[in-house]
Motif scaffolding. Structure first.
Motif, PDB file in Angstrom:
ATOM      1  N   ALA A   1       0.839  -1.207   0.000  1.00 51.11           N
ATOM      2  CA  ALA A   1       0.000   0.000   0.000  1.00 51.11           C
ATOM      3  C   ALA A   1       0.871   1.253   0.000  1.00 51.11           C
ATOM      4  N   ALA A   2       1.974   1.220   0.775  1.00 56.61           N
ATOM      5  CA  ALA A   2       2.878   2.378   0.835  1.00 56.61           C
ATOM      6  C   ALA A   2       3.546   2.605  -0.518  1.00 56.61           C
ATOM      7  N   ALA A   3       3.967   1.488  -1.161  1.00 55.91           N
ATOM      8  CA  ALA A   3       4.592   1.594  -2.484  1.00 55.91           C
ATOM      9  C   ALA A   3       3.605   2.149  -3.494  1.00 55.91           C
ATOM     10  N   MET A   4       2.346   1.685  -3.393  1.00 58.15           N
ATOM     11  CA  MET A   4       1.288   2.165  -4.297  1.00 58.15           C
ATOM     12  C   MET A   4       1.059   3.667  -4.095  1.00 58.15           C
ATOM     13  N   ALA A   5       1.051   4.113  -2.821  1.00 63.30           N
ATOM     14  CA  ALA A   5       0.821   5.535  -2.519  1.00 63.30           C
ATOM     15  C   ALA A   5       1.936   6.396  -3.114  1.00 63.30           C
ATOM     16  N   ALA A   6       3.179   5.881  -3.029  1.00 63.97           N
ATOM     17  CA  ALA A   6       4.311   6.626  -3.596  1.00 63.97           C
ATOM     18  C   ALA A   6       4.162   6.752  -5.107  1.00 63.97           C
TER      19      ALA A   6
ATOM     20  N   PHE B   1       0.758   4.335 -12.627  1.00 67.40           N
ATOM     21  CA  PHE B   1      -0.128   3.207 -12.296  1.00 67.40           C
ATOM     22  C   PHE B   1      -0.085   2.226 -13.473  1.00 67.40           C
ATOM     23  N   ASP B   2       0.647   1.105 -13.312  1.00 62.95           N
ATOM     24  CA  ASP B   2       0.735   0.154 -14.431  1.00 62.95           C
ATOM     25  C   ASP B   2      -0.135  -1.074 -14.178  1.00 62.95           C
ATOM     26  N   LEU B   3      -0.055  -2.064 -15.062  1.00 59.14           N
ATOM     27  CA  LEU B   3      -0.926  -3.239 -14.960  1.00 59.14           C
ATOM     28  C   LEU B   3      -0.566  -4.131 -13.768  1.00 59.14           C
ATOM     29  N   ASN B   4       0.676  -4.092 -13.302  1.00 53.53           N
ATOM     30  CA  ASN B   4       1.038  -4.830 -12.081  1.00 53.53           C
ATOM     31  C   ASN B   4       0.257  -4.274 -10.888  1.00 53.53           C
TER      32      ASN B   4
ATOM     33  N   ALA C   1       7.447  -6.570 -19.630  1.00 51.97           N
ATOM     34  CA  ALA C   1       7.493  -5.304 -20.377  1.00 51.97           C
ATOM     35  C   ALA C   1       6.086  -4.838 -20.734  1.00 51.97           C
ATOM     36  N   GLU C   2       5.211  -5.789 -21.102  1.00 48.65           N
ATOM     37  CA  GLU C   2       3.834  -5.422 -21.479  1.00 48.65           C
ATOM     38  C   GLU C   2       3.051  -4.884 -20.283  1.00 48.65           C
ATOM     39  N   ARG C   3       3.303  -5.496 -19.117  1.00 49.30           N
ATOM     40  CA  ARG C   3       2.591  -5.030 -17.921  1.00 49.30           C
ATOM     41  C   ARG C   3       3.020  -3.617 -17.542  1.00 49.30           C
ATOM     42  N   ALA C   4       4.318  -3.347 -17.686  1.00 51.45           N
ATOM     43  CA  ALA C   4       4.838  -2.024 -17.319  1.00 51.45           C
ATOM     44  C   ALA C   4       4.448  -0.967 -18.353  1.00 51.45           C
ATOM     45  N   ASN C   5       4.255  -1.388 -19.614  1.00 49.49           N
ATOM     46  CA  ASN C   5       3.940  -0.420 -20.667  1.00 49.49           C
ATOM     47  C   ASN C   5       2.805  -0.962 -21.554  1.00 49.49           C
ATOM     48  N   PRO C   6       1.550  -0.798 -21.141  1.00 53.16           N
ATOM     49  CA  PRO C   6       0.416  -1.375 -21.884  1.00 53.16           C
ATOM     50  C   PRO C   6       0.260  -0.835 -23.304  1.00 53.16           C
ATOM     51  N   ASP C   7       0.888   0.330 -23.592  1.00 50.33           N
ATOM     52  CA  ASP C   7       0.746   0.915 -24.947  1.00 50.33           C
ATOM     53  C   ASP C   7       1.344   0.023 -26.029  1.00 50.33           C
TER      54      ASP C   7
ATOM     55  N   LEU D   1     -10.245  -4.488 -20.267  1.00 48.99           N
ATOM     56  CA  LEU D   1      -9.277  -4.365 -19.170  1.00 48.99           C
ATOM     57  C   LEU D   1      -8.372  -3.143 -19.392  1.00 48.99           C
ATOM     58  N   LEU D   2      -7.915  -2.957 -20.629  1.00 48.84           N
ATOM     59  CA  LEU D   2      -7.023  -1.830 -20.927  1.00 48.84           C
ATOM     60  C   LEU D   2      -7.750  -0.496 -20.753  1.00 48.84           C
ATOM     61  N   LYS D   3      -9.044  -0.485 -21.124  1.00 53.25           N
ATOM     62  CA  LYS D   3      -9.838   0.747 -20.953  1.00 53.25           C
ATOM     63  C   LYS D   3      -9.974   1.072 -19.460  1.00 53.25           C
ATOM     64  N   MET D   4     -10.239   0.031 -18.674  1.00 53.52           N
ATOM     65  CA  MET D   4     -10.368   0.207 -17.236  1.00 53.52           C
ATOM     66  C   MET D   4      -9.055   0.720 -16.646  1.00 53.52           C
ATOM     67  N   HIS D   5      -7.940   0.148 -17.089  1.00 57.12           N
ATOM     68  CA  HIS D   5      -6.633   0.580 -16.605  1.00 57.12           C
ATOM     69  C   HIS D   5      -6.373   2.037 -16.974  1.00 57.12           C
ATOM     70  N   ARG D   6      -6.734   2.417 -18.223  1.00 55.87           N
ATOM     71  CA  ARG D   6      -6.506   3.795 -18.684  1.00 55.87           C
ATOM     72  C   ARG D   6      -7.268   4.789 -17.798  1.00 55.87           C
ATOM     73  N   GLN D   7      -8.537   4.443 -17.497  1.00 53.94           N
ATOM     74  CA  GLN D   7      -9.358   5.329 -16.660  1.00 53.94           C
ATOM     75  C   GLN D   7      -8.768   5.457 -15.255  1.00 53.94           C
ATOM     76  N   MET D   8      -8.287   4.325 -14.706  1.00 52.04           N
ATOM     77  CA  MET D   8      -7.698   4.361 -13.365  1.00 52.04           C
ATOM     78  C   MET D   8      -6.392   5.147 -13.370  1.00 52.04           C
ATOM     79  N   ALA D   9      -5.580   4.957 -14.423  1.00 52.99           N
ATOM     80  CA  ALA D   9      -4.294   5.666 -14.520  1.00 52.99           C
ATOM     81  C   ALA D   9      -4.529   7.167 -14.611  1.00 52.99           C
ATOM     82  N   ASP D  10      -5.562   7.576 -15.391  1.00 54.73           N
ATOM     83  CA  ASP D  10      -5.890   9.009 -15.511  1.00 54.73           C
ATOM     84  C   ASP D  10      -6.307   9.569 -14.156  1.00 54.73           C
TER      85      ASP D  10
END
Length: 515
Positions: A316-321, A328-331, A386-392, A416-425
């Motif tokens: 959780a601390a790592a996520m907060a940082a 925010f990547d796929l991992n 690599a794909e998880r770190a860079n979904p593009d 899933l990618l759309k959901m990730h994009r919204q969360m990353a934004d």
């Protein structure tokens, strides 16, 4: 357990809250429906009668505040009466006595006494760091003593050695003596039950009580037994004298009437509830939180407690940082999904969030059940680092390979990618400049509540402090569902009760949009 009652009361009270003014006839009609809902939920008739009479009496004499609609006032009165019916405050097991503290478990056969004895012992050992001794006094049921011994082995808790031919009263005396010699803090006596209440059972219980002098006598009752549970509680209380109730099978699909009736009839508190078969699935009973859940108001304190138990602090601390930097990547998404699974999945979390209880049915109808989490985690696991770190970098050929590896198709991957994009934004908005949107929102909330130093860290607060903070928020007019940025009781920054990427639920993957 309370889903049917929750749906019925929810629809009755929702019909009132939207109304500008209420006549006495409206209140009477609503209370008639409430009465019917409680009777359908198997609540004892005498309890229903006193409940509706108390609400009517308060509703007729209640002063309606200018800022509150009359319908909301009735909802508050029903809620308050529900809390007083269940017992105003949660009461835990009392260990304030000279060691060893004797806890005697009583109840009918098949109510789950032996398993509950193991669960309580496990809870006292892990949470309260107590040294516990368990003893089975059940000489009638085949292998009952062996069952408790096996539970002791499984949880690492001491059990009294079995001596064949001893009477239950002799075993009780030996258990207390062994606990004194062994330096145990608590001794739990698992007594025998019968299929029904009879005179020999009551005489045996009274004799065991006389020999062992228990500090707590807990009646274990099956929450699915309905009306008969009330007679059971009354009989045991009259003859043996119980100090509290433990309700098992609260995770079942019973109607919940036993839980609402037994406390009102005996006046004894419900101390613990069994919510599953595993040794850790035992919870304290909090009347206010249960009343909130029944009326669809959510239960944020339990949600925070569940999170505290299941969420890895370092992660959780790592996520907060990362959030602070807007990354925010796929991992990270996979970690979030796994933690939601641990907390009871989408249904479990939704049931505890204010104003979101009604979303559960809509989501399951749209195929958004907990299997979705499993599929999404499988998709992420089928990707390379690599794909998880860079979904593009996920183009058609890569998606085809991932779909084959995870047993899904390209449309699932796109969702899933759309959901990730919204969360990353959203994470970028929450991090970012000037301390981020989340920090600004929390700062505004703190000043409104008169907290000069800003909002305290909720993760470091115990349940009592959280409840005190919630009351403080209510005192300044901040109610669940009216917090800035929380829309209809949603999560901070997620607008009108939306979960990230699950829209509202607009943009919810797979959920048809409103027409």
């Amino acid at each position: 357990m309370f889903e049917t009652l929750q749906d019925r009361l929810g629809s009755i009270l929702n019909g009132l809250t939207g109304r500008g003014a209420l006549s006495e006839a409206d209140v009477s009609a609503a209370l008639r429906e409430v009465r019917r809902a409680l009777l359908e939920a198997d609540v004892a008739l005498e309890v229903v009668r006193s409940f509706t009479d108390a609400v009517r009496e308060k509703a007729v004499g209640a002063e309606i505040l200018k800022s509150i609609k009359p319908g909301q006032m009735v909802v508050k009165l029903v809620h308050d009466e529900l809390v007083s019916m269940l017992g105003s405050e949660g009461v835990s097991i009392d260990l304030n006595a000279a060691a060893p503290v004797v806890i005697m478990m009583v109840g009918l056969q098949g109510s789950g006494k032996t398993t509950t004895s193991g669960k309580i012992a496990n809870r006292l050992k892990t949470r309260d760091k107590k040294k516990v001794l368990m003893a089975s006094l059940d000489t009638r049921r085949p292998a009952a003593q062996e069952q408790l011994r096996q539970l002791g082995v499984q949880t690492g808790i001491d059990t009294l050695p079995i001596i064949a031919g001893q009477s239950p009263t002799d075993i009780a005396a030996r258990a207390v003596q062994a606990a004194k010699l062994g330096g145990h803090d608590v001794v739990i006596l698992d007594t025998a039950g019968r299929t029904h209440i009879d005179e020999p059972l009551m005489i045996e219980m009274a004799e065991i009580k006389r020999k062992s002098n228990p500090h707590e006598i807990l009646l274990v009752a099956d929450a699915l037994t309905g009306q008969d549970a009330v007679n059971l509680a009354r009989n045991f209380d009259d003859r043996v004298g119980i100090t509290g109730l433990v309700l098992t099978r609260m995770d079942g699909d019973g109607r919940g009437g036993a839980a609402l009736s037994m406390r009102a009839v005996t006046g004894k508190p419900i101390k613990l509830i069994g919510v599953g078969e595993k040794m850790g699935e035992l919870e304290e009973f909090h009347p206010r939180r249960v009343a909130d859940r029944i009326l669809g108001m959510g239960d944020i304190v339990s949600l925070v407690e569940k999170a505290a138990e299941n969420i890895d602090a370092e992660k959780a601390a790592a996520m907060a940082a990362k959030m602070a930097k807007g990354k925010f990547d796929l991992n990270d998404l996979a970690d979030q999904l796994r933690q939601m699974q641990k907390m009871g999945g989408m249904g479990g979390i939704m049931g505890l969030m204010p104003g979101m209880a009604g979303m559960k049915d809509k989501m399951s109808a749209a195929g958004l059940d907990d299997k979705l989490f499993g599929r999404q985690i499988a998709i992420i696991n089928s990707m390379t680092k690599a794909e998880r770190a860079n979904p593009d970098m996920l183009k058609h050929s890569r998606k085809k390979r991932i779909a084959a590896g995870s047993g899904t198709d390209a449309s699932d991957i796109n969702k899933l990618l759309k959901m990730h994009r919204q969360m990353a934004d959203m994470m970028k908005m929450m991090g970012g400049k000037k301390g981020g949107m989340m920090k600004q929102m929390m700062g505004g909330l703190a000043s409104k509540m008169g907290l000069g130093g800003g909002m305290p860290d909720l993760s470091k607060m115990d349940p009592k402090q959280l409840e005190a903070l919630a009351k403080q928020a209510e005192a300044v007019g901040i109610k669940p569902g009216s917090l800035p940025g929380l829309g209809g009781g949603g999560l901070p920054g997620l607008g009108g009760g939306r979960l990230p990427g699950l829209g509202g639920l607009p943009g919810l993957p797979g959920l048809p949009k409103k027409k």
